[in-house]
Design a protein around this motif. Structure first.
Motif, PDB file in Angstrom:
ATOM      1  N   LEU A 361       0.827  -1.208   0.000  1.00  0.00           N
ATOM      2  CA  LEU A 361       0.000   0.000   0.000  1.00  0.00           C
ATOM      3  C   LEU A 361       0.862   1.259   0.000  1.00  0.00           C
ATOM      4  N   GLN A 362       1.924   1.237   0.780  1.00  0.00           N
ATOM      5  CA  GLN A 362       2.800   2.405   0.853  1.00  0.00           C
ATOM      6  C   GLN A 362       3.492   2.665  -0.479  1.00  0.00           C
ATOM      7  N   GLU A 363       3.737   1.596  -1.241  1.00  0.00           N
ATOM      8  CA  GLU A 363       4.409   1.735  -2.535  1.00  0.00           C
ATOM      9  C   GLU A 363       3.425   1.791  -3.697  1.00  0.00           C
ATOM     10  N   ASN A 364       2.131   1.913  -3.364  1.00  0.00           N
ATOM     11  CA  ASN A 364       1.073   2.046  -4.375  1.00  0.00           C
ATOM     12  C   ASN A 364       1.031   0.871  -5.349  1.00  0.00           C
ATOM     13  N   GLN A 365       1.332  -0.316  -4.835  1.00  0.00           N
ATOM     14  CA  GLN A 365       1.236  -1.521  -5.667  1.00  0.00           C
ATOM     15  C   GLN A 365      -0.215  -1.982  -5.711  1.00  0.00           C
ATOM     16  N   THR A 366      -0.698  -2.300  -6.896  1.00  0.00           N
ATOM     17  CA  THR A 366      -2.099  -2.696  -7.057  1.00  0.00           C
ATOM     18  C   THR A 366      -2.265  -4.164  -7.427  1.00  0.00           C
ATOM     19  N   ASN A 367      -1.177  -4.904  -7.590  1.00  0.00           N
ATOM     20  CA  ASN A 367      -1.287  -6.317  -7.951  1.00  0.00           C
ATOM     21  C   ASN A 367      -1.236  -7.191  -6.701  1.00  0.00           C
ATOM     22  N   SER A 368      -1.186  -8.477  -6.896  1.00  0.00           N
ATOM     23  CA  SER A 368      -1.196  -9.422  -5.776  1.00  0.00           C
ATOM     24  C   SER A 368       0.201  -9.924  -5.425  1.00  0.00           C
ATOM     25  N   ALA A 369       1.230  -9.205  -5.849  1.00  0.00           N
ATOM     26  CA  ALA A 369       2.597  -9.641  -5.568  1.00  0.00           C
ATOM     27  C   ALA A 369       2.858  -9.708  -4.061  1.00  0.00           C
ATOM     28  N   TRP A 370       2.187  -8.842  -3.276  1.00  0.00           N
ATOM     29  CA  TRP A 370       2.392  -8.853  -1.829  1.00  0.00           C
ATOM     30  C   TRP A 370       1.953 -10.171  -1.212  1.00  0.00           C
ATOM     31  N   GLN A 371       0.919 -10.800  -1.787  1.00  0.00           N
ATOM     32  CA  GLN A 371       0.474 -12.087  -1.266  1.00  0.00           C
ATOM     33  C   GLN A 371       1.519 -13.168  -1.506  1.00  0.00           C
ATOM     34  N   THR A 372       2.081 -13.169  -2.708  1.00  0.00           N
ATOM     35  CA  THR A 372       3.137 -14.137  -3.028  1.00  0.00           C
ATOM     36  C   THR A 372       4.338 -13.945  -2.106  1.00  0.00           C
ATOM     37  N   GLU A 373       4.715 -12.674  -1.903  1.00  0.00           N
ATOM     38  CA  GLU A 373       5.852 -12.383  -1.032  1.00  0.00           C
ATOM     39  C   GLU A 373       5.563 -12.782   0.406  1.00  0.00           C
ATOM     40  N   GLY A 374       4.355 -12.488   0.878  1.00  0.00           N
ATOM     41  CA  GLY A 374       3.994 -12.851   2.245  1.00  0.00           C
ATOM     42  C   GLY A 374       4.011 -14.343   2.478  1.00  0.00           C
ATOM     43  N   LEU A 375       3.462 -15.108   1.538  1.00  0.00           N
ATOM     44  CA  LEU A 375       3.455 -16.574   1.674  1.00  0.00           C
ATOM     45  C   LEU A 375       4.872 -17.133   1.639  1.00  0.00           C
ATOM     46  N   LYS A 376       5.727 -16.505   0.840  1.00  0.00           N
ATOM     47  CA  LYS A 376       7.120 -16.953   0.770  1.00  0.00           C
ATOM     48  C   LYS A 376       7.813 -16.751   2.117  1.00  0.00           C
ATOM     49  N   ARG A 377       7.582 -15.603   2.737  1.00  0.00           N
ATOM     50  CA  ARG A 377       8.190 -15.326   4.043  1.00  0.00           C
ATOM     51  C   ARG A 377       7.652 -16.261   5.131  1.00  0.00           C
ATOM     52  N   MET A 378       6.440 -16.745   4.946  1.00  0.00           N
ATOM     53  CA  MET A 378       5.822 -17.639   5.925  1.00  0.00           C
ATOM     54  C   MET A 378       6.385 -19.048   5.886  1.00  0.00           C
ATOM     55  N   THR A 379       7.042 -19.408   4.798  1.00  0.00           N
ATOM     56  CA  THR A 379       7.445 -20.795   4.564  1.00  0.00           C
ATOM     57  C   THR A 379       8.147 -21.452   5.751  1.00  0.00           C
ATOM     58  N   PRO A 380       9.134 -20.800   6.397  1.00  0.00           N
ATOM     59  CA  PRO A 380       9.829 -21.477   7.510  1.00  0.00           C
ATOM     60  C   PRO A 380       8.946 -21.760   8.721  1.00  0.00           C
ATOM     61  N   TYR A 381       7.783 -21.124   8.768  1.00  0.00           N
ATOM     62  CA  TYR A 381       6.950 -21.236   9.974  1.00  0.00           C
ATOM     63  C   TYR A 381       5.602 -21.898   9.699  1.00  0.00           C
ATOM     64  N   ARG A 382       5.511 -22.604   8.596  1.00  0.00           N
ATOM     65  CA  ARG A 382       4.235 -23.240   8.249  1.00  0.00           C
ATOM     66  C   ARG A 382       3.866 -24.383   9.198  1.00  0.00           C
ATOM     67  N   TYR A 383       4.835 -24.843   9.973  1.00  0.00           N
ATOM     68  CA  TYR A 383       4.515 -25.880  10.958  1.00  0.00           C
ATOM     69  C   TYR A 383       3.456 -25.389  11.945  1.00  0.00           C
ATOM     70  N   LEU A 384       3.366 -24.067  12.146  1.00  0.00           N
ATOM     71  CA  LEU A 384       2.358 -23.536  13.059  1.00  0.00           C
ATOM     72  C   LEU A 384       0.947 -23.859  12.573  1.00  0.00           C
ATOM     73  N   LEU A 385       0.758 -23.911  11.249  1.00  0.00           N
ATOM     74  CA  LEU A 385      -0.575 -24.114  10.693  1.00  0.00           C
ATOM     75  C   LEU A 385      -1.077 -25.538  10.891  1.00  0.00           C
ATOM     76  N   THR A 386      -0.208 -26.433  11.282  1.00  0.00           N
ATOM     77  CA  THR A 386      -0.614 -27.820  11.515  1.00  0.00           C
ATOM     78  C   THR A 386      -1.067 -28.050  12.946  1.00  0.00           C
ATOM     79  N   GLN A 387      -0.976 -27.007  13.783  1.00  0.00           N
ATOM     80  CA  GLN A 387      -1.309 -27.156  15.185  1.00  0.00           C
ATOM     81  C   GLN A 387      -2.758 -26.803  15.446  1.00  0.00           C
TER      82      GLN A 387
END
Length: 390
Positions: A361-387
């Motif tokens: 939002l701060q960089e005025n991005q209008t596409n969904s690239a932030w979702q891809t980036e966010g999911l990528k950053r989440m990768t090391p901690y996906r074990y939390l989602l199995t709990q």
């Protein structure tokens, strides 16, 4: 007796240094015109630590570098800087100008904004801590009266255990104007003493340095040598303030060879039979404390005194929404729903996805690239989602 007299003498000297340092620091701070809050934030020190430096208690910077950072921020000249060093108890080095190796503090660091979402390090500012209302109520209900009881917080890595400890030790003394609207700081009456021990710090895995740290934080005399027996005698003699010792990542402490079974027996004795109930322990762990003790072949009764075991899971929907809505720029409703679903309401994952959305939002991005980036950053901690998030 000789050791005790030596300890008393050192304490008196330390007190004189602390009083002189506090007068100088307060004078220079008032001359500079900056607030105590801004000063603490710029130097990245706890407000409680700065308050002790300024009060004249037996407390002063432990590292020369801390004094130098104070001097640089306050624009002290060479004579003033050396006077402050001397007052803090640090000898001067001949031929040294004491210029900082980096000019970073000469910048206007007060203009650097604090990130609204934290990725990686624990949350240290109470206003940025969200949720855990049930756990907080359970903890503070136990500590409202003596004898102080002992609590174990069990949770996976990145479940927010360390952030919780930082919140506990700061929230009572944090003024309401520094908190979010409606955020509580009246859990306990003022006057408790909070000691934080991070067993991931190698110094805390050696008995002498750990005991020394505890006594210094409690503003008590430090005997020489600082062994377990002397430590317990000092606590018995001097402890009058309700004191809560927060032991973070206890597994690292259990793995330390210098913290043997006798050491844990000693802590158990302090927590059960001494101090008239004025000493309470809280530990964090990845599993129940008695299981950890057996796994490390240190089945000390210390771990049997933790009658309150609380588990950290995901946040509630209300708590998660409060975190999301703290963004300085509001998120579209569809994005809020997506963040809630993808994070499983775990605070660490919420922080990652909210940071990605805010940046877009701060960089005025209008596409969904932030979702891809966010999911990528989440990768090391996906074990939390199995709990189980209940």
């Amino acid at each position: 007796m000789t050791n005790l007299l030596s300890a008393v003498k050192k304490t008196k000297i330390k007190t004189m240094h602390s009083q002189a340092f506090s007068v100088l620091l307060r004078t220079y701070l008032e001359r500079h015109g900056t607030s105590e809050i801004a000063f603490a934030e710029t130097l990245n020190i706890r407000r409680e630590t700065l308050a002790r430096w300024l009060s004249g208690e037996v407390s002063r910077p432990r590292q020369r570098e801390d004094v130098m950072r104070c001097a640089t921020y306050l624009n002290l000249n060479a004579e003033e800087r050396n006077t402050l060093l001397t007052a803090a108890g640090f000898p001067l080095e001949h031929g040294t100008s004491y210029r900082m190796a980096t000019p970073s503090l000469s910048l206007n660091l007060g203009a650097i904004q604090r990130s609204p979402f934290i990725i990686g390090p624990p949350i240290t500012e109470p206003r940025q801590f969200f949720g855990r209302d049930y756990v907080l109520k359970r903890i503070f209900d136990v500590w409202k009266c003596t004898p102080l009881q002992h609590i174990a917080i069990v949770g996976l890595k990145r479940s927010g255990k360390t952030s919780l400890l930082h919140y506990l030790r700061q929230i009572i003394d944090t003024p309401s104007e520094e908190l979010r609207a409606g955020q509580r700081n009246d859990w306990l009456v003022p006057g408790y003493q909070w000691i934080f021990v991070d067993f991931q710090d190698p110094r805390m895995c050696y008995q002498e340095s750990l005991l020394r740290h505890l006594l210094v934080e409690m503003n008590m005399p430090v005997p020489e040598p600082c062994d377990l027996v002397s430590f317990m005698e000092i606590i018995d003699q001097y402890l009058t303030t309700p004191t809560l010792i927060l032991l973070d990542e206890i597994s690292a402490g259990l793995a330390a060879t210098d913290l043997d079974e006798q050491f844990w027996w000693g802590l158990r004795s302090l927590g059960s039979n001494h101090t008239n109930g004025k000493l309470g322990f809280l530990l964090t762990a990845h599993q129940a404390p008695e299981e950890m003790a057996m796994d490390n072949n240190k089945p000390s009764p210390f771990f049997n005194i933790f009658g309150h075991v609380l588990s950290l899971g995901a946040l509630t929907e209300t708590e998660a929404l409060a975190l999301i809505h703290s963004s300085p720029l509001p998120f579209p409703e569809d994005d809020v729903a997506w963040i809630m679903a993808q994070s499983g309401l775990w605070p660490a994952l919420l922080q990652i996805l909210c940071h990605a959305r805010l940046t877009a939002l701060q960089e005025n991005q209008t596409n969904s690239a932030w979702q891809t980036e966010g999911l990528k950053r989440m990768t090391p901690y996906r074990y939390l989602l199995t709990q189980d998030i209940s």
